[in-house]
Motif scaffolding. Sequence first.
Motif, short mmCIF file in Angstrom:
data_model
loop_
_atom_site.label_atom_id
_atom_site.label_comp_id
_atom_site.label_asym_id
_atom_site.label_seq_id
_atom_site.Cartn_x
_atom_site.Cartn_y
_atom_site.Cartn_z
N GLU A 130 44.99 51.24 46.68
CA GLU A 130 45.61 51.83 45.49
C GLU A 130 46.59 52.95 45.84
O GLU A 130 47.38 53.36 45.01
CB GLU A 130 44.55 52.33 44.51
N GLN A 131 46.57 53.42 47.07
CA GLN A 131 47.52 54.44 47.50
C GLN A 131 48.91 53.85 47.75
O GLN A 131 49.89 54.57 47.81
CB GLN A 131 47.03 55.12 48.78
N SER A 141 42.40 42.08 45.74
CA SER A 141 41.24 42.95 45.95
C SER A 141 40.55 43.27 44.63
O SER A 141 39.32 43.31 44.56
CB SER A 141 41.67 44.24 46.65
N LEU A 142 41.34 43.52 43.60
CA LEU A 142 40.77 43.76 42.28
C LEU A 142 39.95 42.57 41.82
O LEU A 142 38.83 42.71 41.30
CB LEU A 142 41.87 44.08 41.27
N GLU A 143 40.48 41.38 42.03
CA GLU A 143 39.76 40.16 41.62
C GLU A 143 38.50 39.94 42.44
O GLU A 143 37.45 39.57 41.89
CB GLU A 143 40.70 38.95 41.74
N ASP A 144 38.58 40.20 43.74
CA ASP A 144 37.40 40.05 44.60
C ASP A 144 36.31 41.04 44.20
O ASP A 144 35.13 40.68 44.12
CB ASP A 144 37.77 40.26 46.07
N GLU A 162 39.86 42.82 36.35
CA GLU A 162 40.60 41.57 36.18
C GLU A 162 41.85 41.78 35.34
O GLU A 162 42.90 41.17 35.62
CB GLU A 162 39.69 40.51 35.57
N ALA A 163 41.75 42.63 34.33
CA ALA A 163 42.93 42.92 33.50
C ALA A 163 44.00 43.63 34.33
O ALA A 163 45.20 43.33 34.19
CB ALA A 163 42.52 43.77 32.29
N ARG A 164 43.59 44.56 35.18
CA ARG A 164 44.55 45.24 36.06
C ARG A 164 45.22 44.26 37.00
O ARG A 164 46.44 44.30 37.22
CB ARG A 164 43.86 46.34 36.87
N ALA A 165 44.43 43.36 37.57
CA ALA A 165 44.98 42.35 38.49
C ALA A 165 45.97 41.46 37.76
O ALA A 165 47.05 41.15 38.29
CB ALA A 165 43.85 41.52 39.10
N ALA A 170 51.55 39.82 36.74
CA ALA A 170 52.62 39.61 35.76
C ALA A 170 53.86 40.41 36.15
O ALA A 170 54.98 39.90 36.07
CB ALA A 170 52.14 39.99 34.37
N ARG A 171 53.66 41.67 36.56
CA ARG A 171 54.81 42.51 36.97
C ARG A 171 55.50 41.96 38.22
O ARG A 171 56.70 42.09 38.38
CB ARG A 171 54.36 43.94 37.22
N LEU A 172 54.70 41.36 39.11
CA LEU A 172 55.26 40.86 40.36
C LEU A 172 55.71 39.40 40.25
O LEU A 172 56.27 38.84 41.20
CB LEU A 172 54.23 40.99 41.50
#
Length: 174
Positions: A130-131, A141-144, A162-165, A170-172
């Motif tokens: 996250e840094q 990593s978020l999904e894992d 999962e929402a963050r991932a 979506a942004r990428l």
Amino acid sequence: IVKAERFGRDDPRVALSLSQLAQIYAVQGKYVEAEPLYGRALKIYQSARGDEHLDVAATLNNLGVLHRMHGQYSEAEPYLKRALAIKEKLLGPMHPDVALSSKNLAMVYFVQGRYEQAEPLFRRALAIQEQEPEVLDLAKSLEDYAGVLRKLQRQADAELLEARAKAIRARLGS
């Protein structure tokens, strides 16, 4: 490998060639062929550079991942633990390579159903990642980590990750 051996059978360039060939075999699912190549590379690196060098850690990590991919979890664990310890010592606790080794060890615990041991390792890898700017590795990593949280019956926490991932993907545009 033959060309590299012109420098001597125990030259680090031979180890690099062996590791690269082992990686090709591993990607092809040829685990039995890859393992002795990594083993020889590890011996060369240890002899040439000592037991606590980043090349040694990288090779240990690769051996651990190879054993995990082959379903040999008890063999994978000591390699990954040792790789993580070396990287922490040489790079510090918040380096991206430490996150990678932490996540690889967490995956061994996860596939074994050792969720209590996997969870802090995933959390640590995520804190390091996250840094950095948002990248697909962070989404993965978020999904894992969310998968571990689901196994630990922490559904709400998993859904947030999962929402963050999903937002990162979506942004990428992936």
